[in-house]
Design an enzyme around this catalytic site. Structure first.
Site, PDB file in Angstrom:
ATOM      1  N   HIS A  37      -7.089  13.601  15.298  1.00 41.55           N
ATOM      2  CA  HIS A  37      -8.061  13.839  14.233  1.00 41.55           C
ATOM      3  C   HIS A  37      -7.591  13.283  12.892  1.00 41.55           C
ATOM      4  O   HIS A  37      -6.407  13.088  12.666  1.00 41.55           O
ATOM      5  CB  HIS A  37      -8.334  15.346  14.110  1.00 41.55           C
TER       6      HIS A  37
ATOM      7  N   ARG B  60      -3.859  19.421  13.777  1.00 43.22           N
ATOM      8  CA  ARG B  60      -3.197  18.489  12.865  1.00 43.22           C
ATOM      9  C   ARG B  60      -2.193  19.221  11.971  1.00 43.22           C
ATOM     10  O   ARG B  60      -2.535  20.156  11.256  1.00 43.22           O
ATOM     11  CB  ARG B  60      -4.230  17.770  12.004  1.00 43.22           C
TER      12      ARG B  60
ATOM     13  N   ASP C 295       6.761   9.659  14.656  1.00 43.55           N
ATOM     14  CA  ASP C 295       6.930   8.563  13.702  1.00 43.55           C
ATOM     15  C   ASP C 295       7.725   9.018  12.483  1.00 43.55           C
ATOM     16  O   ASP C 295       7.380   9.993  11.833  1.00 43.55           O
ATOM     17  CB  ASP C 295       5.562   8.036  13.266  1.00 43.55           C
TER      18      ASP C 295
ATOM     19  N   ASP D 214       8.743  15.531  15.672  1.00 46.05           N
ATOM     20  CA  ASP D 214       7.733  14.617  15.181  1.00 46.05           C
ATOM     21  C   ASP D 214       8.091  13.246  15.759  1.00 46.05           C
ATOM     22  O   ASP D 214       9.261  12.969  16.026  1.00 46.05           O
ATOM     23  CB  ASP D 214       7.790  14.599  13.650  1.00 46.05           C
TER      24      ASP D 214
ATOM     25  N   SER E 237      -3.743  10.072  13.307  1.00 42.79           N
ATOM     26  CA  SER E 237      -5.062   9.935  12.683  1.00 42.79           C
ATOM     27  C   SER E 237      -5.632   8.533  12.814  1.00 42.79           C
ATOM     28  O   SER E 237      -6.828   8.329  12.595  1.00 42.79           O
ATOM     29  CB  SER E 237      -5.000  10.331  11.207  1.00 42.79           C
TER      30      SER E 237
ATOM     31  N   ASP F 286       8.672   4.324  11.654  1.00 45.32           N
ATOM     32  CA  ASP F 286       7.238   4.488  11.418  1.00 45.32           C
ATOM     33  C   ASP F 286       6.593   3.157  11.057  1.00 45.32           C
ATOM     34  O   ASP F 286       6.819   2.629   9.974  1.00 45.32           O
ATOM     35  CB  ASP F 286       7.001   5.504  10.308  1.00 45.32           C
TER      36      ASP F 286
ATOM     37  N   ASP G 197       1.296  -0.814  19.460  1.00 44.06           N
ATOM     38  CA  ASP G 197       2.030  -1.835  20.199  1.00 44.06           C
ATOM     39  C   ASP G 197       3.391  -1.305  20.660  1.00 44.06           C
ATOM     40  O   ASP G 197       4.291  -1.116  19.836  1.00 44.06           O
ATOM     41  CB  ASP G 197       2.228  -3.073  19.322  1.00 44.06           C
TER      42      ASP G 197
END
Length: 170
Positions: A88, A97, A11, A9, A54, A17, A23
């Site tokens: 999504h 997702r 973040d 994963d 998302s 996160d 940015d």
């Protein structure tokens, strides 16, 4: 059994996160992330990223902004064999997702490995469930946002990425 691939994963697992981050300057790897990835790569284990984004569906961040953040992650942590991103929203009903298995299947197909020969490392239960739904193994690396119940339900937990990679390679 040592896996052929480890999917991360993004973040909350590889980098801190910052919700809906577009940015690249804000990319901040977690402690031991670079070391853990280097160790896997040195052992010949393929690596990839599977990330829900998302913010794209919510129009809070553009796809090109997310791609620039991804490029910065790769610049700081080294190359990944695959990047899978779900643009999504939670109610869109897509197959990619997390906790749906679509990104795990796509990443494994791109890397040429069976999902049963992969481990997914993430910080919340949707990462663990996506792995389970794809037939992969998982490791939960809890953070401040991980719920206690998620930690209790996880088949394997590790305190940080270094320990997670030690488990993978043991």
């Amino acid at each position: 059994m040592r896996p052929s691939a480890v999917l991360f994963d993004r973040d909350g697992t590889l980098i801190k996160d910052y919700p809906y981050n577009g940015d690249p300057v804000r990319v901040e790897p977690f402690p031991h992330a670079a070391e853990a990835l280097a160790r896997l790569r040195a052992e010949g284990v393929l690596t990839g990223v599977v990330t829900n984004q998302s913010g794209i569906a919510r129009k809070l961040v553009g796809k090109s902004q997310v791609e620039r953040v991804n490029a910065r992650v790769e610049q700081m942590l080294g190359p990944f064999g695959t990047w899978q991103m779900c643009p999504h929203g939670p109610d869109d009903g897509c197959v990619c997702r997390k906790p749906a298995p679509g990104m795990i299947f796509a990443a494994c197909a791109q890397l040429g490995v069976d999902p049963s020969d992969a481990v997914v490392i993430g910080d919340i239960e949707s990462d663990v469930l996506a792995a389970h739904n794809a037939g992969a193994r998982s490791i939960l690396v809890p953070t401040a946002v991980t719920l206690a119940a998620e930690v209790r339900r996880a088949p394997v937990t590790a305190p940080d990425l270094r320990a997670a990679v030690e488990w993978v390679l043991s």
